[in-house]
Structures are given as structure tokens and as C-alpha cells.
Design an enzyme around this catalytic site. Structure first.
Site, PDB file in Angstrom:
ATOM      1  N   ASN A  41      -0.447  -3.663  -6.267  1.00  0.00           N
ATOM      2  CA  ASN A  41      -1.449  -4.316  -4.508  1.00  0.00           C
ATOM      3  C   ASN A  41      -1.128  -5.202  -4.211  1.00  0.00           C
ATOM      4  OD1 ASN A  41      -3.382  -4.589  -6.201  1.00  0.00           O
ATOM      5  ND2 ASN A  41      -4.384  -4.522  -4.476  1.00  0.00           N
TER       6      ASN A  41
ATOM      7  N   LYS B 262       3.516   1.400  -3.846  1.00  0.00           N
ATOM      8  CA  LYS B 262       3.132   0.777  -4.944  1.00  0.00           C
ATOM      9  C   LYS B 262       3.371   0.867  -5.921  1.00  0.00           C
ATOM     10  CE  LYS B 262      -2.208   0.933  -3.013  1.00  0.00           C
ATOM     11  NZ  LYS B 262      -3.500   1.102  -3.202  1.00  0.00           N
TER      12      LYS B 262
ATOM     13  N   GLY C  61      -2.485   9.955  -4.540  1.00  0.00           N
ATOM     14  CA  GLY C  61      -2.122   8.703  -5.642  1.00  0.00           C
ATOM     15  C   GLY C  61      -3.133   7.824  -5.542  1.00  0.00           C
ATOM     16  N   ALA C  62      -4.148   7.844  -4.725  1.00  0.00           N
ATOM     17  CA  ALA C  62      -5.322   7.174  -5.050  1.00  0.00           C
ATOM     18  C   ALA C  62      -6.364   7.607  -5.937  1.00  0.00           C
ATOM     19  CB  ALA C  62      -6.483   7.485  -3.521  1.00  0.00           C
TER      20      ALA C  62
ATOM     21  N   TYR D  78     -13.084   4.629   4.599  1.00  0.00           N
ATOM     22  CA  TYR D  78     -13.869   4.245   5.329  1.00  0.00           C
ATOM     23  C   TYR D  78     -13.872   4.143   6.473  1.00  0.00           C
ATOM     24  CZ  TYR D  78      -9.870   1.390   5.754  1.00  0.00           C
ATOM     25  OH  TYR D  78      -8.754   0.925   6.161  1.00  0.00           O
TER      26      TYR D  78
ATOM     27  N   GLY E 167     -10.083  15.278  -6.214  1.00  0.00           N
ATOM     28  CA  GLY E 167      -8.867  14.644  -5.978  1.00  0.00           C
ATOM     29  C   GLY E 167      -8.428  14.066  -6.596  1.00  0.00           C
ATOM     30  N   ALA E 168      -6.593  14.487  -6.627  1.00  0.00           N
ATOM     31  CA  ALA E 168      -5.603  14.299  -7.869  1.00  0.00           C
ATOM     32  C   ALA E 168      -4.327  13.526  -7.213  1.00  0.00           C
ATOM     33  CB  ALA E 168      -5.470  15.316  -8.339  1.00  0.00           C
TER      34      ALA E 168
ATOM     35  N   ASP F  71      -6.798  -3.544  -6.900  1.00  0.00           N
ATOM     36  CA  ASP F  71      -7.584  -2.062  -6.831  1.00  0.00           C
ATOM     37  C   ASP F  71      -8.199  -1.930  -8.146  1.00  0.00           C
ATOM     38  OD1 ASP F  71      -6.340  -1.331  -3.853  1.00  0.00           O
ATOM     39  OD2 ASP F  71      -5.046  -0.881  -5.481  1.00  0.00           O
TER      40      ASP F  71
ATOM     41  N   GLY G 138     -16.884   3.268   0.989  1.00  0.00           N
ATOM     42  CA  GLY G 138     -15.453   2.558   0.783  1.00  0.00           C
ATOM     43  C   GLY G 138     -15.027   0.946   1.564  1.00  0.00           C
TER      44      GLY G 138
ATOM     45  N   THR H 141       0.868  -1.529   0.365  1.00  0.00           N
ATOM     46  CA  THR H 141      -0.124  -0.252   0.124  1.00  0.00           C
ATOM     47  C   THR H 141       0.972   1.003  -0.047  1.00  0.00           C
ATOM     48  OG1 THR H 141      -1.618   0.552   1.027  1.00  0.00           O
ATOM     49  CG2 THR H 141      -0.424  -0.077   2.588  1.00  0.00           C
TER      50      THR H 141
HETATM   51  P1  ATR Z   1      -3.469   9.359  -1.552  1.00  0.00           P
HETATM   52  O1  ATR Z   1      -1.871   8.921  -2.255  1.00  0.00           O
HETATM   53  O2  ATR Z   1      -3.847   8.735  -0.155  1.00  0.00           O
HETATM   54  O3  ATR Z   1      -3.965  10.349  -2.782  1.00  0.00           O
HETATM   55  P2  ATR Z   1      -1.954  12.274  -1.572  1.00  0.00           P
HETATM   56  O4  ATR Z   1      -1.397  12.274  -2.816  1.00  0.00           O
HETATM   57  O5  ATR Z   1      -1.496  13.147  -0.116  1.00  0.00           O
HETATM   58  O6  ATR Z   1      -2.768  11.320  -0.785  1.00  0.00           O
HETATM   59  O7  ATR Z   1      -3.285  13.582  -2.328  1.00  0.00           O
HETATM   60  C1  ATR Z   1      -4.001  13.823  -0.880  1.00  0.00           C
HETATM   61  C2  ATR Z   1      -5.551  14.475  -1.812  1.00  0.00           C
HETATM   62  O8  ATR Z   1      -6.278  14.165  -0.919  1.00  0.00           O
HETATM   63  C3  ATR Z   1      -5.309  15.230  -2.898  1.00  0.00           C
HETATM   64  O9  ATR Z   1      -5.806  15.546  -3.912  1.00  0.00           O
HETATM   65  C4  ATR Z   1      -5.650  16.768  -1.765  1.00  0.00           C
HETATM   66  O10 ATR Z   1      -5.398  17.677  -2.678  1.00  0.00           O
HETATM   67  P3  ATR Z   1      -4.639  19.043  -3.194  1.00  0.00           P
HETATM   68  O11 ATR Z   1      -3.721  18.004  -3.732  1.00  0.00           O
HETATM   69  O12 ATR Z   1      -4.470  20.142  -3.096  1.00  0.00           O
HETATM   70  O13 ATR Z   1      -3.788  19.062  -1.923  1.00  0.00           O
HETATM   71  C5  ATR Z   1      -6.436  16.456  -1.547  1.00  0.00           C
HETATM   72  N1  ATR Z   1      -7.276  17.167   0.198  1.00  0.00           N
HETATM   73  C6  ATR Z   1      -6.374  16.392   1.213  1.00  0.00           C
HETATM   74  N2  ATR Z   1      -6.755  17.498   2.709  1.00  0.00           N
HETATM   75  C7  ATR Z   1      -8.095  18.421   1.539  1.00  0.00           C
HETATM   76  C8  ATR Z   1      -8.388  19.150   2.016  1.00  0.00           C
HETATM   77  N3  ATR Z   1      -8.740  19.975   3.160  1.00  0.00           N
HETATM   78  N4  ATR Z   1      -9.218  19.497   1.171  1.00  0.00           N
HETATM   79  C9  ATR Z   1      -9.554  19.509   0.076  1.00  0.00           C
HETATM   80  N5  ATR Z   1      -8.510  18.556  -0.323  1.00  0.00           N
HETATM   81  C10 ATR Z   1      -7.694  17.507   0.144  1.00  0.00           C
END
Ligand code: ATR
Length: 285
Positions: free
Chosen positions: A91, A70, A133-134, A225, A130-131, A106, A246, A66
Site C-alpha cells: 500500500n 494492492k 480484499g480488506a 469511516y 467479511g471475506a 496497513d 475506522g 489502494t
Molecule cells: P473489499 O475489497 O473492499 O473487501 P469486496 O472484495 O467486494 O471488497 O468484499 C466486500 C465484502 O463485504 C464481502 O465480504 C461481502 O460479502 P460477500 O462475499 O458475501 O459478497 C461483504 N458485503 C458487501 N455488501 C454486503 C451486504 N449488504 N451484506 C453483507 N455483506 C456484504
């Protein structure tokens, strides 16, 4: 009972505290009378190669990988399945006569859960929140599943645009991939998926987006989740939208990993899925 015949399985990641994977896999071992034990290993960023060598040397039959490993694990494996190579993420690792083979459950897990709730994903317009890793993994799986459009909405729009660029290689003919303007409406989308951590314990009052304007009948899915019923899903349900939790995705990828390790039947998978979801809902409201 753990004895000299018990085979070790595990999860390699960081952090792993609070993960529900050991609960899922050890429940499966118990229910299928498999003499296995599944542990979570928090591995230091620089320690992945040592950890993989150690697991191989110990004769581990399989393990999961994880965040944040990954992608990093790919060159450490003896073989990588074509889908996992295309998605750039492993994964699940299976030891086949000592050779470590990497798979991705996944993507197929997500597609199976969404398919069960929504029918075919072909032609669907999807909004991904979001953008990180997930989001990357989920976008890859959705493109593989043949969605018509993927729109990415993220706090940092530059990051959404970068992910759109990166995902371009996976988009087939006619598939639209775009970073959504934060002012644009949600009306065109038949499915919204939250891939951010917004709404996760302890900040359970937060929502990643207001659902105003979402078409009736559009589904809302959350990869968070903990809690089971996130604020986003509560709001979606209150507005009459179908919701997808989730825990279903976590359980599905785990069961597909078990299928790779033990060749269990679809009937067994369905019974395990049903039991695990029911138990999760009982103790994690
Ligand atoms: P993961 O690998 O779990 O996806 P990550 O790469 O840190 O973790 O990405 C977290 C995602 O959650 C990102 O899209 C982040 O937005 P930013 O790219 O703008 O940082 C989003 N995120 C985390 N906390 C947030 C918040 N409080 N409000 C809005 N978006 C949030």
C-alpha cells in the site's frame, strides 16, 4: 505554497473519490513544513503499469496504492519488503534513488491501533466479518500479530471458506483459522472487526452482524469511516463494548507511510495522530 521545489506524492486506486488520504497527507506536509503535495489518481484497471512507469519517470518520491491494485502492483516494483511480500499486498511505495520499493503499512497500522486499545494481541480470539480484499489484509496482519484464533463470518460462506484456505500459509503453529457457522454464537471472541462495506454511507442504518451474545468487555472495530460512528459502533457502545473507529486505521497507515518517506519521529507521529483524529471527529460526527 506549490513552487518549483514541491515534490509530488499520491494515491493510485479506483475508485478514489471521497478518500480522506489527501486530507491526511497534505495536513502532515503543512504541519511538518514539508514542501510536498499529495493527489488522488483514479487509474483504469488496465493502466496500472503505465501509471507506475509515469510516476517513476516524473521522479515522484512516494505514493500509496489502494483497491484494486494492492496485489497487482507487486511485479511492477523494483523491490518488495519481506512483510509486504508475505502479505501479498503493497500500500506504500518509496522511491529510493529512483528504485521503487513496496511496503505494507496497513498491517502494522492495524496492529498498532489495536495494540494501543487492547494491549497485546497475542492469544486473542478474533471474529472478522467479511471475506473480501480488506478482510484478506486484516487477517494477514492479525496472524502476523500472533492472535490465537481468527474466525471468518461472511454473507457468502463459501467465500469465507476460500479465504480460510488461502490464509492457511500465514497461520503459525497453534493459530486456529476457521470459517464460522452463521448459527454459532459470538461469545468466545474478544474482538469483532467489520471489514465489509455494510453501514457505509449512504446505507448507514445497516449492521453487518447483531452483537447479541458478545461477551462483555469484547471490543468492536469497524473499518468503515464514513460515517465516523457507524451503526455497528453505536450499538456496541450502547451495549458497553469498547469501540475502535475506522479513521484510526486510515490515519495510522498514512502516518507509517509518512515515516517511510520522511523518517519522522515517534513523538511527531503521536502529535500528528492526535491532531488528525481530533479534527476528523470535529467535522465528521
Ligand atoms: P473489499 O475489497 O473492499 O473487501 P469486496 O472484495 O467486494 O471488497 O468484499 C466486500 C465484502 O463485504 C464481502 O465480504 C461481502 O460479502 P460477500 O462475499 O458475501 O459478497 C461483504 N458485503 C458487501 N455488501 C454486503 C451486504 N449488504 N451484506 C453483507 N455483506 C456484504
Amino acid at each position: 505554497m506549490i513552487d518549483s521545489g514541491t515534490r509530488l506524492y499520491g494515491l493510485v486506486g479506483n475508485p478514489v473519490a471521497g478518500t480522506r488520504s489527501p486530507w491526511i497527507h497534505n495536513t502532515v506536509f503543512e504541519q511538518l513544513a514539508i514542501n510536498g503535495a499529495y493527489l488522488a489518481f483514479a487509474v483504469e484497471e488496465k493502466g496500472l503499469a503505465d501509471a507506475v512507469r509515469g510516476l517513476k519517470a516524473l521522479g515522484v518520491r512516494g505514493f500509496n496504492v489502494t483497491i484494486p491494485f494492492k496485489t497487482e502492483i507487486l511485479p511492477l516494483l523494483d523491490r518488495v519488503d519481506p512483510l509486504a511480500a508475505r502479505l501479498g499486498a503493497v500500500n506504500t511505495v518509496v522511491s529510493e534513488n529512483g528504485a521503487l520499493c513496496g511496503f505494507n503499512t496497513d498491517g502494522p497500522g492495524l496492529a498498532a491501533v489495536l495494540g494501543r486499545h487492547l494491549g497485546s494481541l497475542k492469544g486473542l480470539r478474533v471474529l472478522v466479518l467479511g471475506a473480501g480484499g480488506a478482510a484478506r489484509g486484516i487477517c494477514g496482519a492479525l496472524l502476523e500479530a500472533g492472535v490465537a484464533e481468527l474466525a471468518l463470518l461472511n454473507r457468502s460462506q463459501a467465500r469465507a471458506e476460500a479465504l480460510v484456505q488461502e490464509m492457511g500459509v500465514l497461520a503459525g503453529e497453534g493459530q486456529v483459522l476457521r470459517a464460522l457457522d452463521p448459527e454459532a454464537g459470538l461469545q468466545p471472541y474478544g474482538l469483532v472487526i467489520n471489514t465489509t462495506s455494510v453501514g457505509m454511507e449512504p446505507l448507514t442504518d445497516a449492521v453487518p452482524v447483531a452483537l447479541t451474545g458478545l461477551a462483555s468487555g469484547a471490543a468492536v472495530c469497524d473499518i468503515v469511516y464514513k460515517p465516523h460512528r457507524t451503526r455497528l459502533l453505536q450499538e456496541a457502545r450502547a451495549a458497553g463494548h469498547p469501540v475502535i473507529h475506522g479513521i484510526e486505521m486510515l490515519i495510522e497507515q498514512a502516518l507509517l507511510a509518512q515515516k517511510l518517506w520522511h523518517g519522522i519521529t515517534d513523538g511527531q507521529l503521536a502529535a500528528l495522530r492526535h491532531g488528525l483524529i481530533a479534527e476528523f471527529e470535529r467535522f465528521d460526527k
